[in-house]
Design a protein around this motif. Structure first.
Motif, PDB file in Angstrom:
ATOM      1  N   CYS A 192       0.840  -1.216   0.000  1.00 23.76           N
ATOM      2  CA  CYS A 192       0.000   0.000   0.000  1.00 23.76           C
ATOM      3  C   CYS A 192       0.869   1.257   0.000  1.00 23.76           C
ATOM      4  O   CYS A 192       0.352   2.364   0.119  1.00 23.76           O
ATOM      5  CB  CYS A 192      -0.903   0.083   1.217  1.00 23.76           C
ATOM      6  SG  CYS A 192      -1.597  -1.434   1.764  1.00 23.76           S
ATOM      7  N   ARG A 239      -4.513   4.666  -4.386  1.00 23.82           N
ATOM      8  CA  ARG A 239      -5.232   3.765  -5.318  1.00 23.82           C
ATOM      9  C   ARG A 239      -5.290   2.336  -4.765  1.00 23.82           C
ATOM     10  O   ARG A 239      -6.077   1.525  -5.243  1.00 23.82           O
ATOM     11  CB  ARG A 239      -4.552   3.720  -6.684  1.00 23.82           C
ATOM     12  CG  ARG A 239      -4.422   5.064  -7.332  1.00 23.82           C
ATOM     13  CD  ARG A 239      -5.557   5.346  -8.314  1.00 23.82           C
ATOM     14  NE  ARG A 239      -5.553   6.766  -8.643  1.00 23.82           N
ATOM     15  CZ  ARG A 239      -6.552   7.423  -9.181  1.00 23.82           C
ATOM     16  NH1 ARG A 239      -7.679   6.791  -9.474  1.00 23.82           N
ATOM     17  NH2 ARG A 239      -6.469   8.700  -9.426  1.00 23.82           N
ATOM     18  N   SER A 240      -4.449   2.047  -3.760  1.00 22.35           N
ATOM     19  CA  SER A 240      -4.428   0.682  -3.223  1.00 22.35           C
ATOM     20  C   SER A 240      -5.546   0.461  -2.206  1.00 22.35           C
ATOM     21  O   SER A 240      -5.779  -0.653  -1.767  1.00 22.35           O
ATOM     22  CB  SER A 240      -3.082   0.399  -2.549  1.00 22.35           C
ATOM     23  OG  SER A 240      -2.975   1.140  -1.344  1.00 22.35           O
ATOM     24  N   LYS A 286      -9.443   0.802  -1.649  1.00 17.87           N
ATOM     25  CA  LYS A 286     -10.675   1.074  -2.426  1.00 17.87           C
ATOM     26  C   LYS A 286     -11.661   1.952  -1.653  1.00 17.87           C
ATOM     27  O   LYS A 286     -12.507   2.608  -2.255  1.00 17.87           O
ATOM     28  CB  LYS A 286     -11.326  -0.225  -2.884  1.00 17.87           C
ATOM     29  CG  LYS A 286     -11.826  -1.122  -1.772  1.00 17.87           C
ATOM     30  CD  LYS A 286     -12.636  -2.290  -2.343  1.00 17.87           C
ATOM     31  CE  LYS A 286     -13.135  -3.274  -1.298  1.00 17.87           C
ATOM     32  NZ  LYS A 286     -13.332  -2.867   0.059  1.00 17.87           N
ATOM     33  N   ASP A 287     -11.557   1.947  -0.311  1.00 19.01           N
ATOM     34  CA  ASP A 287     -12.507   2.731   0.485  1.00 19.01           C
ATOM     35  C   ASP A 287     -12.038   4.175   0.723  1.00 19.01           C
ATOM     36  O   ASP A 287     -12.639   4.889   1.525  1.00 19.01           O
ATOM     37  CB  ASP A 287     -12.728   2.063   1.851  1.00 19.01           C
ATOM     38  CG  ASP A 287     -13.652   0.869   1.736  1.00 19.01           C
ATOM     39  OD1 ASP A 287     -14.370   0.786   0.719  1.00 19.01           O
ATOM     40  OD2 ASP A 287     -13.644   0.020   2.645  1.00 19.01           O
ATOM     41  N   TYR A 288     -10.974   4.601   0.053  1.00 16.18           N
ATOM     42  CA  TYR A 288     -10.478   5.963   0.293  1.00 16.18           C
ATOM     43  C   TYR A 288     -11.588   6.966  -0.039  1.00 16.18           C
ATOM     44  O   TYR A 288     -12.153   6.941  -1.133  1.00 16.18           O
ATOM     45  CB  TYR A 288      -9.234   6.250  -0.555  1.00 16.18           C
ATOM     46  CG  TYR A 288      -8.575   7.560  -0.189  1.00 16.18           C
ATOM     47  CD1 TYR A 288      -7.714   7.645   0.893  1.00 16.18           C
ATOM     48  CD2 TYR A 288      -8.851   8.731  -0.904  1.00 16.18           C
ATOM     49  CE1 TYR A 288      -7.132   8.844   1.253  1.00 16.18           C
ATOM     50  CE2 TYR A 288      -8.273   9.940  -0.558  1.00 16.18           C
ATOM     51  CZ  TYR A 288      -7.412   9.993   0.528  1.00 16.18           C
ATOM     52  OH  TYR A 288      -6.838  11.179   0.885  1.00 16.18           O
ATOM     53  N   LYS A 330     -14.277   7.281   2.152  1.00 10.37           N
ATOM     54  CA  LYS A 330     -15.549   6.856   2.758  1.00 10.37           C
ATOM     55  C   LYS A 330     -15.976   7.742   3.925  1.00 10.37           C
ATOM     56  O   LYS A 330     -17.159   7.875   4.216  1.00 10.37           O
ATOM     57  CB  LYS A 330     -15.493   5.392   3.195  1.00 10.37           C
ATOM     58  CG  LYS A 330     -14.607   5.057   4.388  1.00 10.37           C
ATOM     59  CD  LYS A 330     -14.797   3.580   4.770  1.00 10.37           C
ATOM     60  CE  LYS A 330     -13.747   3.151   5.783  1.00 10.37           C
ATOM     61  NZ  LYS A 330     -13.870   1.725   6.126  1.00 10.37           N
ATOM     62  N   SER A 361     -14.503  11.601  -3.658  1.00  7.81           N
ATOM     63  CA  SER A 361     -13.896  10.574  -4.506  1.00  7.81           C
ATOM     64  C   SER A 361     -12.449  10.976  -4.751  1.00  7.81           C
ATOM     65  O   SER A 361     -12.076  12.126  -4.541  1.00  7.81           O
ATOM     66  CB  SER A 361     -14.655  10.484  -5.828  1.00  7.81           C
ATOM     67  OG  SER A 361     -14.458  11.677  -6.548  1.00  7.81           O
ATOM     68  N   CYS A 384      -5.491  -0.499   5.744  1.00  7.58           N
ATOM     69  CA  CYS A 384      -4.603  -1.209   4.818  1.00  7.58           C
ATOM     70  C   CYS A 384      -3.622  -2.086   5.590  1.00  7.58           C
ATOM     71  O   CYS A 384      -3.349  -3.209   5.209  1.00  7.58           O
ATOM     72  CB  CYS A 384      -3.803  -0.213   3.988  1.00  7.58           C
ATOM     73  SG  CYS A 384      -4.456  -0.001   2.355  1.00  7.58           S
TER      74      CYS A 384
END
Ligand SMILES: [Zn+2]
Length: 496
Positions: free
Chosen positions: A156, A169-170, A172-174, A176, A181, A267
């Motif tokens: 990560c 980008r590693s 996916k929930d970044y 939340k 986005s 992560c």
């Protein structure tokens, strides 16, 4: 064992569930800790490079209320609040502590020490209970390096020229927590690091130290220093475990700071980091955020020269922690008269108790409905303005009884005293400690005495007794209190 037993008893006194607003889910939820009866809570502490202002006051008073109320309900709370003494960078890329140390020509650790002390001094004054653990970032470099190593191993993070960046980008929930986005989070990317990053949203976990950077530690990637986001993940997990109950901080830290904390923690561990995220709103001046960078701030120490610190606390609690609080001297003056009403009534009850006998009056105050309404307000996401409104209603009822022909008896007064002590004292922390200990005098005697001397001096000048007025000014100066005569009257400050 005894303690566990008493916790259970307490919680039956609060039949309604505690509901709190979770920033992560964006709704109110019943509070259910990971482990029955205990709460692990972490709040982002101050970056120690200047005196705290009213904005800091709002943040730490808000979380103090949460800790106090959870404890009042019988939870065993472990409260961790860090001290940021390295790594919190300005937009220019300079470390805040380091920049101040250059300006004052002292060692950065001297700056950190001075303002850590100043912070706790102010928090003690506004009756904020000290955290159980106040870890410093510079004292946890090893934990931070370990976390970076873990993230590199998991793929990560990546290293470039002695700095290590988190690869957004590693995860996916970044986004939340903040609801952003990846695409709309490029703002704030610093010039100078853009070329090293794979994606503009990536953030530094570890920064290579330039030759003139004093705050530096050896690491597997060369000499450097930790990133600000990293320290909170490392220290919270060190003391509270990889998953814990509550993480708090100012609304301005929700993005990017807390978003980055979630990304790197989850992560690294593969577990949910925090169950409930709580964010306090900000203090504004004429609708604009109070901040050091905008220069529109009032330090707590300045405010304490004009107002009792408990008035400042009361002022903060008159608005909900999730609402903005607009600061002005007038608003504080209004808070002062409200606070005095409450305080005077609580004091009158204590005084009356000294001579009360055990008689029963036909009319009596029943504290129970007030108690229920107070708990209801606090159970609804710590609604302190509502809780204070209940205390005002109670104050009115008590005053009516104190002024009645048939005086209240001992048991009635004791019940009233207990309600003030539980709610205005233990939960809201707005009663002076001396009153809590049973004495009737005000907690800020020194402030009142200086004001008394200023009034005497004004009277002396009116009577043209200038030798006397000069003597008062000079004697105050000799003990470090400087008077300033202004159009609106005489103000005082402590000599630097
Ligand atoms: Zn933090």
């Amino acid at each position: 064992m005894q303690k566990v037993k008493s916790r259970k008893v307490r919680r039956t006194l609060n039949p309604q569930p505690l509901i709190l607003y979770n920033s992560l889910t964006r709704r109110k939820e019943p509070f259910k800790p990971l482990h029955e009866g205990t709460v692990g809570m972490y709040v982002c502490g101050p970056t120690v490079y200047s005196h705290s202002h009213i904005g800091h006051g709002k943040s730490y008073v808000s979380f103090d209320i949460i800790v106090r109320y959870l404890r009042f309900l019988g939870y065993k709370v472990l409260y961790v609040q860090n001290i940021t003494d390295v790594g919190h960078l300005l937009e220019s890329g300079e470390d805040r502590v380091l920049k101040q140390s250059r300006l004052e020509e002292v060692h950065p650790m001297q700056i950190a020490e001075t303002f850590t002390r100043s912070y706790f001094e102010d928090m003690d004054a506004v009756n904020v209970l000290r955290p159980d653990i106040a870890p410093r970032a510079t004292g946890h470099i090893l934990e931070q390096i370990e976390l970076v190593k873990r993230l590199l191993k998991k793929g990560c993070a990546y290293e470039v020229n002695g700095s290590v960046y988190f690869d957004t980008r590693s995860f996916k929930d970044y986004g939340k927590l903040s609801g952003r986005s990846l695409e709309d989070t490029v703002e704030g990317t610093r010039v100078g690091t853009r070329d090293e990053k794979k994606n503009p949203q990536d953030f530094a976990l570890w920064k290579r130290a330039d030759p003139e950077h004093i705050m530096r530690w050896p690491s597997p990637w060369g000499e450097g220093f930790p990133g600000w986001h990293l320290e909170c993940s490392a220290m919270s997990m060190r003391y509270l475990g990889e998953s814990f109950d509550i993480h708090g901080g100012g609304l301005d830290n929700q993005f990017p700071h807390h978003e980055c904390e979630i990304a790197q923690s989850e992560c690294a561990t593969g577990k949910p980091f925090v169950r409930y995220w709580i964010h306090n709103n900000l203090v504004t001046v004429n609708g604009q955020k109070m901040s050091k960078s905008l220069g529109n701030f009032v330090t707590l120490k300045d405010a304490f020269r004009k107002f009792d610190p408990l008035v400042v606390r009361f002022f903060i609690l008159q608005s909900h922690y999730r609402s903005p609080l607009d600061f002005s001297d007038e608003a504080l003056k209004a808070a002062q008269s409200g606070w005095e009403k409450l305080f005077e009534t609580a004091r009158a009850v204590k005084k009356e108790l000294e001579t009360a006998t055990d008689r029963t009056a036909r009319e009596k105050i029943d504290p129970e409905p007030f108690r229920e309404r107070f708990l209801e307000a606090m159970n609804d996401d710590f609604n302190t303005p509502q809780a204070i409104a209940v205390l005002f209603d109670f104050t009115r009822a008590v005053n009516q009884r104190l002024n009645a022909d048939a005086k209240p008896g001992m048991s009635e007064l004791k019940a009233a005293d207990k309600l003030f002590s539980d709610f205005a004292g233990t939960v809201l922390g707005i009663l002076p400690a001396r009153l809590e200990r049973g004495k009737v005098s005000d907690g800020s005697l020194d402030v009142a005495l200086v004001q008394l001397l200023i009034d005497v001096r004004a009277e002396a000048r009116k009577q043209k007794l200038f030798a006397l007025s000069d003597m008062i000014r000079n004697r105050l100066k000799s003990i470090g209190i400087v008077l300033e005569d202004k159009k609106e009257g005489t103000e005082w400050k402590l000599e630097k």
